[in-house]
Write an enzyme that holds these catalytic residues in place. Structure first.
Site, PDB file in Angstrom:
ATOM      1  N   ARG A  33       0.914  -1.319   0.020  1.00 56.46           N
ATOM      2  CA  ARG A  33       0.043  -0.019  -0.184  1.00 56.46           C
ATOM      3  C   ARG A  33       0.815   1.083   0.115  1.00 56.46           C
ATOM      4  O   ARG A  33       1.872   1.295   0.857  1.00 56.46           O
ATOM      5  CB  ARG A  33      -0.790  -0.130   1.181  1.00 56.46           C
ATOM      6  CG  ARG A  33      -1.635   1.303   1.599  1.00 56.46           C
ATOM      7  CD  ARG A  33      -2.526   1.014   2.864  1.00 56.46           C
ATOM      8  NE  ARG A  33      -3.060   2.101   3.233  1.00 56.46           N
ATOM      9  CZ  ARG A  33      -2.977   2.900   4.531  1.00 56.46           C
ATOM     10  NH1 ARG A  33      -1.742   2.390   5.239  1.00 56.46           N
ATOM     11  NH2 ARG A  33      -3.491   3.843   4.859  1.00 56.46           N
ATOM     12  N   ARG A  74      -7.537  18.506   8.569  1.00 58.10           N
ATOM     13  CA  ARG A  74      -6.633  18.517   9.651  1.00 58.10           C
ATOM     14  C   ARG A  74      -6.363  19.857  10.121  1.00 58.10           C
ATOM     15  O   ARG A  74      -6.694  20.755   9.424  1.00 58.10           O
ATOM     16  CB  ARG A  74      -5.063  18.174   8.972  1.00 58.10           C
ATOM     17  CG  ARG A  74      -5.264  16.797   8.585  1.00 58.10           C
ATOM     18  CD  ARG A  74      -3.998  16.248   7.629  1.00 58.10           C
ATOM     19  NE  ARG A  74      -4.221  15.254   7.003  1.00 58.10           N
ATOM     20  CZ  ARG A  74      -3.772  14.052   7.457  1.00 58.10           C
ATOM     21  NH1 ARG A  74      -3.066  13.904   8.399  1.00 58.10           N
ATOM     22  NH2 ARG A  74      -3.811  12.902   6.794  1.00 58.10           N
ATOM     23  N   LYS A 218     -12.819   2.882   1.206  1.00 57.77           N
ATOM     24  CA  LYS A 218     -12.682   2.885   2.732  1.00 57.77           C
ATOM     25  C   LYS A 218     -13.747   3.292   3.232  1.00 57.77           C
ATOM     26  O   LYS A 218     -14.213   4.351   3.353  1.00 57.77           O
ATOM     27  CB  LYS A 218     -11.562   3.764   2.878  1.00 57.77           C
ATOM     28  CG  LYS A 218     -10.275   3.321   2.253  1.00 57.77           C
ATOM     29  CD  LYS A 218      -9.075   4.290   2.274  1.00 57.77           C
ATOM     30  CE  LYS A 218      -8.505   4.650   3.697  1.00 57.77           C
ATOM     31  NZ  LYS A 218      -7.441   5.593   3.826  1.00 57.77           N
ATOM     32  N   THR A 276      -5.762  -1.452  10.287  1.00 59.55           N
ATOM     33  CA  THR A 276      -5.363  -0.502  11.288  1.00 59.55           C
ATOM     34  C   THR A 276      -5.198  -1.107  12.635  1.00 59.55           C
ATOM     35  O   THR A 276      -6.340  -1.899  13.220  1.00 59.55           O
ATOM     36  CB  THR A 276      -6.390   0.788  11.138  1.00 59.55           C
ATOM     37  OG1 THR A 276      -6.456   1.232   9.994  1.00 59.55           O
ATOM     38  CG2 THR A 276      -5.870   1.842  12.367  1.00 59.55           C
TER      39      THR A 276
HETATM   40  N1  LIG Z   1       5.192   7.038   3.134  1.00 59.15           N
HETATM   41  C1  LIG Z   1       5.311   7.302   4.418  1.00 59.15           C
HETATM   42  N2  LIG Z   1       6.366   8.094   4.648  1.00 59.15           N
HETATM   43  C2  LIG Z   1       6.575   8.331   6.238  1.00 59.15           C
HETATM   44  N3  LIG Z   1       5.755   7.847   7.327  1.00 59.15           N
HETATM   45  C3  LIG Z   1       4.838   7.035   6.761  1.00 59.15           C
HETATM   46  C4  LIG Z   1       4.433   6.631   5.335  1.00 59.15           C
HETATM   47  N4  LIG Z   1       3.492   5.981   5.429  1.00 59.15           N
HETATM   48  C5  LIG Z   1       2.997   5.872   6.842  1.00 59.15           C
HETATM   49  N5  LIG Z   1       3.831   6.485   7.711  1.00 59.15           N
HETATM   50  C6  LIG Z   1       3.832   6.701   9.196  1.00 59.15           C
HETATM   51  O1  LIG Z   1       3.030   5.395   9.716  1.00 59.15           O
HETATM   52  C7  LIG Z   1       1.935   6.010  10.523  1.00 59.15           C
HETATM   53  C8  LIG Z   1       0.731   5.321  10.150  1.00 59.15           C
HETATM   54  O2  LIG Z   1       0.692   4.935   8.764  1.00 59.15           O
HETATM   55  P1  LIG Z   1      -0.934   4.795   8.236  1.00 59.15           P
HETATM   56  O3  LIG Z   1      -0.659   4.731   6.630  1.00 59.15           O
HETATM   57  O4  LIG Z   1      -1.923   4.413   8.730  1.00 59.15           O
HETATM   58  O5  LIG Z   1      -0.778   6.603   8.082  1.00 59.15           O
HETATM   59  P2  LIG Z   1      -2.109   7.631   8.585  1.00 59.15           P
HETATM   60  O6  LIG Z   1      -1.485   8.801   8.986  1.00 59.15           O
HETATM   61  O7  LIG Z   1      -2.653   7.134   9.924  1.00 59.15           O
HETATM   62  O8  LIG Z   1      -3.104   7.600   7.870  1.00 59.15           O
HETATM   63  P3  LIG Z   1      -4.065   8.795   7.321  1.00 59.15           P
HETATM   64  O9  LIG Z   1      -3.639  10.033   8.487  1.00 59.15           O
HETATM   65  O10 LIG Z   1      -3.817   9.328   6.100  1.00 59.15           O
HETATM   66  O11 LIG Z   1      -5.365   8.059   7.595  1.00 59.15           O
HETATM   67  C9  LIG Z   1       1.654   7.436   9.835  1.00 59.15           C
HETATM   68  O12 LIG Z   1       1.030   8.396  10.798  1.00 59.15           O
HETATM   69  C10 LIG Z   1       3.244   7.768   9.494  1.00 59.15           C
HETATM   70  O13 LIG Z   1       3.802   8.138  10.703  1.00 59.15           O
HETATM   71  C1  LIG Z   2      -6.546   3.085   6.787  1.00 63.89           C
HETATM   72  C2  LIG Z   2      -7.333   4.316   7.415  1.00 63.89           C
HETATM   73  O1  LIG Z   2      -7.408   5.099   6.822  1.00 63.89           O
HETATM   74  C3  LIG Z   2      -7.994   4.096   8.641  1.00 63.89           C
HETATM   75  O2  LIG Z   2      -7.934   3.083   9.319  1.00 63.89           O
HETATM   76  O3  LIG Z   2      -8.558   5.218   9.084  1.00 63.89           O
HETATM   77  K   LIG Z   3      -4.719   7.687   2.967  1.00 68.56           K
HETATM   78 MG   LIG Z   4      -8.370   6.678   7.512  1.00 66.64          MG
END
Ligand SMILES: Nc1ncnc2c1ncn2[C@@H]1O[C@H](COP(=O)(O)OP(=O)(O)OP(=O)(O)O)[C@@H](O)[C@H]1O
Ligand SMILES: CC(=O)C(=O)O
Ligand SMILES: [K+]
Ligand SMILES: [Mg+2]
Length: 482
Positions: A33, A74, A218, A276
Site C-alpha cells: 500500500r 487537519r 474505505k 489499522t
Molecule cells: N510514506 C510514508 N512516509 C513516512 N511515514 C509514513 C509513510 N506511510 C506511513 N507513515 C507513518 O506511519 C503511520 C501510520 O501509517 P498510516 O498509513 O496508517 O498513516 P495515517 O497517518 O494513519 O494515515 P491517514 O492519516 O492518511 O489516515 C503514519 O502516521 C506515519 O507516521
Molecule cells: C486506514 C485508514 O485510513 C484508517 O484506518 O482510518
Molecule cells: K490515506
Molecule cells: Mg483513515
C-alpha cells in the site's frame, strides 16, 4: 497448504530499502500500500519500481494499492511545532489563522466552521484529544478542551457521529491519481467516501487518467456505514478502515461492524481488507501482544480477503518480522475456518453460466477433497466467485493478462499465475495448466484436481466447462507426441 488470507503492507521509510522489501516479499507480502497522505510522488514511484524488482526476484506477483489522502480534515501548523492543551481551557480553530499557538490554530478545510455547531464534539489526532464546540463566530470555532494533551502539526479532526461535508476527492487526490497511472497501480482506495456517487466520481477520474485498477471504498465515516450497500455496488471492494471509523462511530461499535461489512461484501462478490492497528505494538516490539494475535485471527475467521499493516511496516522497527508474525497467525486461524458451502448457495439462483460453473467447481472440489482447483480465466471473475465461498480449497487462477494476475493478489484463496495462451485447443491448454501446477509443486502425479475453462478460448466471461482429472493420467493423444 499455502496461506489463503492475503497480507497488505504499507510502505514508508522503514520499507524503502530494496533488501528489506525483498525480505518482506519473501516473508509473504501479497500487496503493498502506498499511502498518498505521506511522502512525495517520486518516493512512491521509486518504491513501486523496487517492489516490482522484488516480486520478479521472488517469482510471484505483488499487487500495488494507491491509498488516496481524501478530505481528511487537519489542523494547520504551529509556530513551535506543537502545543499543550489543558483541560477546560478555551481553544479556537480558526480558518484564517496562518501559524498556530496555544490559543488558536488554522484549518486546511476552510468551510469547517459552516459544518459545526455549538454542542458538537470534535476529536483530534485519532481521538486522543477531545474538544466541545462552544460557539461558531464567522471563521472561528470556539471550543473548550475536554481531554487535553499535546497537539502537533497537521493532526486530523473528526466529528463524533460524523456529518462533515468535505467532498471525497480533493485536488491533491486528482494529482495523485495521475501518479497512480504512472505507476500502473492495481488497486485505488478512496478515503472517506460517503455514498456511491463518490465512488462513481473516483472511477470516472481513474478512467480519464488511464488507470485500470480495482476500486476500493474505505469505510471510515458514519454515512458510509449507512450507505454500505450502494457503496459496495459502486466498488470492487471495501477497506474496514478502523482508525477513522472508530473515531466517528465509537471504538466499541467497530468489531460488530467489521463482521457485518465482511459478510455484506462477500454476499455481493466484493473484496475486503481489514485495516489499522492489527499488530500496532510491533512498531517497537519484536513480538505481537496476545490481543493482536487474536485480532488478526478473528479477521481471518470473519472471512476477510486481506489483513493490513500500517505504521508497522511503514515506519516500524520490525517490518519483516511483523509480516512473518501475521502470516503465521493467518495460517493457524485458517485451519479452523468454518466451511458452509450448502448454506451459502442453497437458496440462490444463478443467471450466468460462468457463475454456475464456478459454484459447481467449488462444490465438487470440496466434496471430492481435491488438492487444488485450476481455473483458466481471462479477467479473474471466475476466481472471484469461487473465492467468495471460502471453501478452503486453493484456487490456482491461470490468466494470460498481467493486470488480472496482479489484481487477483488480493483475492482470498486465489493464487494467480501467468499462462501464455498460444494454443486454441482446449485439451492442450488443460494439459499445460496441469504442467504449471506440477512445476509449482502444488500437485503431483495421481492427485485429483478440478479444472475450469471457457470456450471459445480467449473470450472473457465464457467459462462453461468443468473437468475433473487425475494428474498425469490422461495426456491428450496429440500432446503425448510433443
Ligand atoms: N510514506 C510514508 N512516509 C513516512 N511515514 C509514513 C509513510 N506511510 C506511513 N507513515 C507513518 O506511519 C503511520 C501510520 O501509517 P498510516 O498509513 O496508517 O498513516 P495515517 O497517518 O494513519 O494515515 P491517514 O492519516 O492518511 O489516515 C503514519 O502516521 C506515519 O507516521
Ligand atoms: C486506514 C485508514 O485510513 C484508517 O484506518 O482510518
Ligand atoms: K490515506
Ligand atoms: Mg483513515
Amino acid at each position: 497448504m499455502p496461506r489463503h488470507t492475503k497480507i497488505v503492507a504499507t510502505l514508508g521509510p522503514a520499507s524503502s530499502d530494496p533488501q528489506v522489501l525483498e525480505r518482506m516479499v519473501h516473508a509473504g507480502v501479497d500487496v503493498v500500500r502506498m499511502n498518498f497522505s505521506h511522502g512525495k510522488a517520486e518516493d512512491h514511484v521509486a518504491r513501486a519500481e523496487a517492489i516490482r524488482e522484488a516480486a520478479s526476484l521472488a517469482g510471484r506477483p505483488v499487487g500495488i494499492l494507491a491509498d488516496l489522502q481524501g478530505p481528511k480534515i487537519r489542523v494547520g501548523k504551529f509556530a513551535e511545532g506543537q502545543v499543550e492543551l489543558q483541560r477546560d481551557a478555551g481553544f479556537i480553530l480558526d480558518a484564517r489563522c496562518e501559524l498556530g499557538n496555544a490559543e488558536r490554530v488554522g484549518l486546511d478545510y476552510k468551510d469547517l466552521p459552516k459544518d459545526v455547531k455549538a454542542g458538537d464534539v470534535l476529536l483530534l489526532d485519532d481521538g486522543r484529544l477531545k474538544l466541545t464546540v462552544a460557539r461558531v463566530i464567522g471563521h472561528e470555532i470556539h471550543t473548550v478542551v475536554k481531554v487535553g494533551g499535546t497537539l502537533s502539526n497537521n493532526k486530523g479532526i473528526n466529528r463524533q457521529g460524523g456529518g462533515l461535508t468535505a467532498p471525497a476527492l480533493t485536488a491533491k487526490d486528482m494529482d495523485d491519481i495521475k501518479t497512480a497511472a504512472k505507476i500502473g497501480v492495481d488497486f485505488v482506495a478512496v478515503s472517506f467516501p460517503k455514498s456511491a456517487a463518490d465512488m462513481y466520481m473516483a472511477r470516472q477520474l481513474m478512467r480519464a487518467s488511464g488507470v485500470d485498477a480495482l476500486l476500493i471504498a474505505k469505510i471510515e465515516r458514519t454515512e458510509a456505514v449507512a450507505n454500505l450497500d450502494e457503496i459496495l455496488d459502486a466498488s470492487d471492494g471495501i477497506m474496514v478502515a478502523r482508525g477513522d471509523l472508530a473515531v466517528e462511530v465509537g471504538d466499541a461499535a467497530v468489531p460488530a461492524l467489521q463482521k457485518k461489512m465482511i459478510r455484506a461484501a462477500r454476499d455481493r462478490n466484493k473484496l475486503t481488507i481489514t485495516a489499522t492497528q492489527m499488530m500496532e505494538s510491533m512498531i517497537t516490539s519484536p513480538v505481537p501482544t496476545r490481543a493482536e494475535v487474536s485480532d488478526v485471527a478473528n479477521a481471518v475467521l470473519d472471512g476477510t480477503d486481506a489483513v493490513m499493516l500500517s505504521a508497522e511496516t511503514a515506519s516500524g522497527r520490525f517490518p519483516v518480522e511483523v509480516v512473518e508474525a501475521m502470516s503465521r497467525v493467518c495460517l493457524e486461524a485458517e485451519k479452523s475456518s468454518d466451511v458452509a458451502l450448502d448454506r451459502d448457495v442453497l437458496n440462490r439462483v444463478f443467471t450466468r453460466i460462468d457463475q454456475s460453473i464456478a459454484m459447481a467447481a467449488i462444490w465438487t472440489a470440496w466434496h471430492l477433497k481435491v488438492k487444488a482447483i485450476a481455473s483458466l480465466t481471462q479477467t479473474g471473475s471466475t476466481a472471484l466467485w469461487m473465492s467468495r465461498l471460502n471453501s478452503g480449497v486453493p484456487i490456482y487462477a491461470l490468466t494470460p493478462e498481467a493486470s488480472a494476475r496482479n489484481q487477483m493478489t488480493l483475492y482470498r484463496e486465489v493464487f494467480p499465475l501467468l499462462m501464455s495462451q498460444t494454443h486454441q485447443d482446449r485439451d492442450v491448454l488443460l494439459w499445460e495448466a496441469e504442467q504449471i501446477l506440477i512445476d509449482q509443486g502444488v500437485v503431483e502425479r495421481g492427485d485429483l484436481i478440478v479444472l475450469t475453462i471457457g470456450e471459445p478460448i480467449g473470450a472473457s466471461g465464457g467459462t462453461n466447462t468443468l473437468k475433473i482429472v487425475r494428474v498425469g493420467e490422461h495426456l491428450p493423444p496429440h500432446v503425448s507426441d510433443l
